[in-house]
Scaffold this active site. Structure first.
Site, PDB file in Angstrom:
ATOM      1  N   ASP A   1     -62.843  93.163   5.163  1.00  0.00           N
ATOM      2  CA  ASP A   1     -63.752  92.791   6.472  1.00  0.00           C
ATOM      3  C   ASP A   1     -62.950  91.731   7.375  1.00  0.00           C
ATOM      4  O   ASP A   1     -63.165  90.725   6.739  1.00  0.00           O
ATOM      5  CB  ASP A   1     -65.059  92.516   5.879  1.00  0.00           C
ATOM      6  CG  ASP A   1     -66.099  92.290   6.839  1.00  0.00           C
ATOM      7  OD1 ASP A   1     -66.017  92.569   7.969  1.00  0.00           O
ATOM      8  OD2 ASP A   1     -67.282  91.955   6.536  1.00  0.00           O
TER       9      ASP A   1
ATOM     10  N   ASP B   1     -66.373  76.006  28.703  1.00  0.00           N
ATOM     11  CA  ASP B   1     -67.631  76.423  29.377  1.00  0.00           C
ATOM     12  C   ASP B   1     -68.425  77.146  28.498  1.00  0.00           C
ATOM     13  O   ASP B   1     -69.852  76.918  28.711  1.00  0.00           O
ATOM     14  CB  ASP B   1     -67.075  77.672  30.274  1.00  0.00           C
ATOM     15  CG  ASP B   1     -66.774  76.994  31.773  1.00  0.00           C
ATOM     16  OD1 ASP B   1     -67.225  75.837  32.111  1.00  0.00           O
ATOM     17  OD2 ASP B   1     -65.678  77.497  31.968  1.00  0.00           O
TER      18      ASP B   1
ATOM     19  N   TYR C   1     -68.021  77.361  39.628  1.00  0.00           N
ATOM     20  CA  TYR C   1     -67.395  78.772  39.226  1.00  0.00           C
ATOM     21  C   TYR C   1     -68.829  79.753  38.860  1.00  0.00           C
ATOM     22  O   TYR C   1     -69.419  79.314  38.301  1.00  0.00           O
ATOM     23  CB  TYR C   1     -66.343  78.715  38.378  1.00  0.00           C
ATOM     24  CG  TYR C   1     -65.117  78.495  38.683  1.00  0.00           C
ATOM     25  CD1 TYR C   1     -64.421  79.710  39.229  1.00  0.00           C
ATOM     26  CD2 TYR C   1     -64.366  77.431  38.478  1.00  0.00           C
ATOM     27  CE1 TYR C   1     -63.237  79.936  39.569  1.00  0.00           C
ATOM     28  CE2 TYR C   1     -62.895  77.567  39.055  1.00  0.00           C
ATOM     29  CZ  TYR C   1     -62.437  78.589  39.692  1.00  0.00           C
ATOM     30  OH  TYR C   1     -61.094  78.631  39.835  1.00  0.00           O
TER      31      TYR C   1
END
Length: 644
Positions: free
Chosen positions: A588, A303, A387
């Site tokens: 990091d 999506d 949706y």
């Protein structure tokens, strides 16, 4: 706007691009690269500066502005990436990216529907189903995925899910034309073929959810008003896209793909601003369907990467989507043609009472101390065809962060023959089957716990071995801690049997008891995928096998599904990046978390699904010296009562 027209100055390197900056970036690209009307702008957004620039920025410093764009040439379906300097008014880089397809453009939704509904072969397919009025038909684009179909190679395609209203204004999603799937070339806007697995009946029952359109819904009349007021205004301050609330200092952004983005989340502790997050956002949402029928066996939506949940966001309404004292932020993006796509009120900001923060009653003295919790809410809602999804970030007065996704809207369904029983779905109404499916949300959390050098530990609670001297009553249990050293080690799953949690620490900073400061990632509801390793979905989204990944920071690794998941066969995803097996201890790092809704559909989910809530928490674990909410003021008691 001409390239010489001055732009409004922004006060921080992470401020989203303004309307003027988007227009200017498009104009510079058109001029320098000779773009024609065939050029479509899949996205134009801020090219985020290097971390060092952001973290060292001081108010009043000069702000260098750059835009990043993805451009699709519809004349040959080729894709280009560009970085445009708005400060220097020039194209900094322009790169051809072969063999990829950008996500759907906002305009393509309407263009595809119009194309399909005009097609003569589609009209014949409708006539086979007794449909003579194409104006009652509704068509939604769906990504085709990747299944190695030779004739589809190199084309920009979409399948069209089709529905029909029995009457104007009906809930068309209740009447799917199951098995009728036109395939459209989005570059040429032509139907390339119509896949038809056979005529199915039209669903016999309506599924209206608007009371004014049906006599089946009697609106409740016994709900009394519930007012939320803040007569002195909110407790937060807004400066551009920077929000300060209580001891939180939060910067937000917005992209067409991700929607709401959190930037540089800090907390002021004992007068010192302490960083917690550098960047956090939804990275991808994978929605695999488990039905093996030709109408559904190809369905798996990405999506974010295929549709762009940011560009599909709702304009929120006060009193409907958000209640109380509300402040909004607009979302500004580019259209496919390079114009401005503005979504008013896309982001909602407000405060909520959240019950008891802490309380103790001394039963000997009858002394009562109680404090109320409050949270800051930053949210947006998006609609991807049928949706609807809400994404909510909560910040609490006790120093924790929570994320919650809210799922509602209308199910993806299919029609059955009378008397047919679904194996791979649930009957939600007569002859209506909703396939079993999952919603797997992936979050990219670029952590910055008291600095950039972080590690991730896993805590598993185990029962201590039976031993008369050390565990004589057989009741001892303890947490065992493991620190991940490499990326492959950090591919992990939720484990209820050991109450597994993950702790993000800064090994270089100690708290007042001498332990590394940290935040716990506390999982909520979750599930694992039920997909074969060799399936197309797992080749494209293998990262969903694990709930946790940890990677060394790389600014080019922004999305778990890769930059271009649309029609991609897989290969450049989070699952593959971790095979570099980089060191992640005291580095990091980026934490990636998957959470899954496992949806065995209920009849109560029809015709509109009640909101389903799923989330996770980032809870301080050794970050603060004691309870950070001790300094909350006593609540004001209602007249005639006492809180202390």
């Amino acid at each position: 706007m001409s390239n010489q027209e001055p732009l409004k100055q922004v006060g921080h390197p992470l401020e989203p691009l303004t309307t003027g900056e988007i227009i200017k970036a498009v104009a510079i690209a058109r001029k320098e690269k000779g773009l024609t009307d065939a050029a479509r702008f899949e996205q134009v957004g801020l090219y985020e500066p290097e971390k060092s620039v952001v973290l060292n920025f001081k108010e009043g410093d000069a702000v260098v502005r750059e835009a990043f764009m993805i451009v699709l040439d519809t004349s040959d379906s080729q894709t280009y990436e560009g970085v445009i300097s708005l400060t220097d008014e020039k194209v900094v880089s322009w790169t051809h990216v072969p063999g990829v397809q950008p996500s759907f453009l906002f305009e393509e939704y309407a263009e595809l529907e119009e194309t399909v509904k005009k097609n003569p072969e589609f009209h014949k397919a409708l006539e086979k189903r007794g449909i003579t009025d194409p104006s009652l038909v509704m068509v939604d684009p769906w990504s085709v995925g990747y299944f190695g179909v030779e004739e589809d190679e190199g084309k920009r395609l979409a399948r069209a899910l089709c529905f029909v209203r029995k009457n104007e204004g009906d809930n068309a999603y209740a009447y799917p034309l199951t098995g009728l799937l036109p395939v459209v070339d989005l570059s040429t806007m032509k139907v390339v073929r119509i896949e038809d697995s056979g005529v199915k009946p039209i669903a016999p029952m309506d599924a209206e959810y608007k009371p004014e359109r049906t006599d089946k819904i009697q609106v409740r009349t016994d709900l009394k008003p519930l007012e939320i007021t803040q007569p002195e205004g909110p407790s937060y301050e807004i400066n551009g896209h920077n929000i300060k609330w209580q001891k939180w200092d939060i910067r937000i952004g917005y992209t067409a793909r991700e929607g709401l983005v959190l930037h540089t989340v800090d907390y002021e502790d004992k007068g010192v601003k302490r960083p917690i997050l550098y960047r956090a956002a939804l990275s991808e949402m994978v929605v695999p369907y488990g039905d093996n029928s030709p109408a559904h066996d190809w369905q798996c939506a990405f999506d974010a990467g295929e549709y762009g949940i940011g560009q599909l966001a709702n304009s929120l309404e006060r009193g409907c989507d958000c209640v109380g004292h509300i402040d909004y932020f607009d979302a500004v993006m580019a259209t496919g043609n390079g114009d401005i796509h503005r979504i008013p009120n896309a982001i909602c900001l407000h405060e909520e009472d959240y019950g008891i923060a802490w309380k103790h009653t001394d039963w000997r003295t009858e002394d009562v101390e109680v404090r109320r919790s409050r949270r800051l809410v930053i949210s947006f809602f998006t609609t991807v065809a049928n949706y609807d999804y809400g994404f909510f970030w909560y910040f609490y007065t006790d120093g924790k962060i929570e994320h919650e996704a809210k799922l509602t809207g209308i199910l993806n369904i299919g029609v059955l023959e009378e008397g047919e029983t679904p194996k791979y779905g649930s009957l939600v109404a007569p002859q209506i089957s909703a396939p079993i499916h999952q919603h797997i949300f992936n979050y990219r959390i670029d952590v910055n716990v008291d600095g950039q050098q972080n590690s991730v530990q896993e805590l598993n609670t185990v029962a201590s071995p039976p031993n008369f001297q050390t565990n004589r009553y057989l009741n001892s249990f303890h947490a065992e801690t493991t620190t991940f050293k490499t990326e492959l080690e950090a591919q992990r799953r939720v484990n209820l049997e050991t109450a597994r949690v993950w702790k993000i620490i800064n090994p270089n900073k100690k708290n007042f008891v001498g332990e590394p400061v940290g935040f716990e990632l506390v999982p909520g509801e979750n599930a694992s995928p039920f997909l074969h390793e060799e399936s197309s979905i797992m080749k494209r989204a293998g990262f969903i096998k694990n709930h946790l990944h940890v990677t060394k920071f790389d600014r080019d690794q922004m999305y778990a599904s890769g930059k271009y998941p649309n029609q991609n066969k897989g290969g450049d995803t989070l699952e593959h990046w971790v095979k570099e097996n980089r060191n992640i201890e005291n580095e990091d790092i980026v934490v990636w978390y998957n959470m899954a809704v496992h949806h065995i559909v209920r009849s109560e989910d029809w015709p509109v699904m009640p909101t389903h809530y799923i989330g996770f928490m980032l809870k301080p674990h050794g970050f603060y010296d004691g309870n950070p909410a001790l300094d909350l003021p006593r609540p004001a008691a209602i007249k005639g009562t006492s809180c202390h």
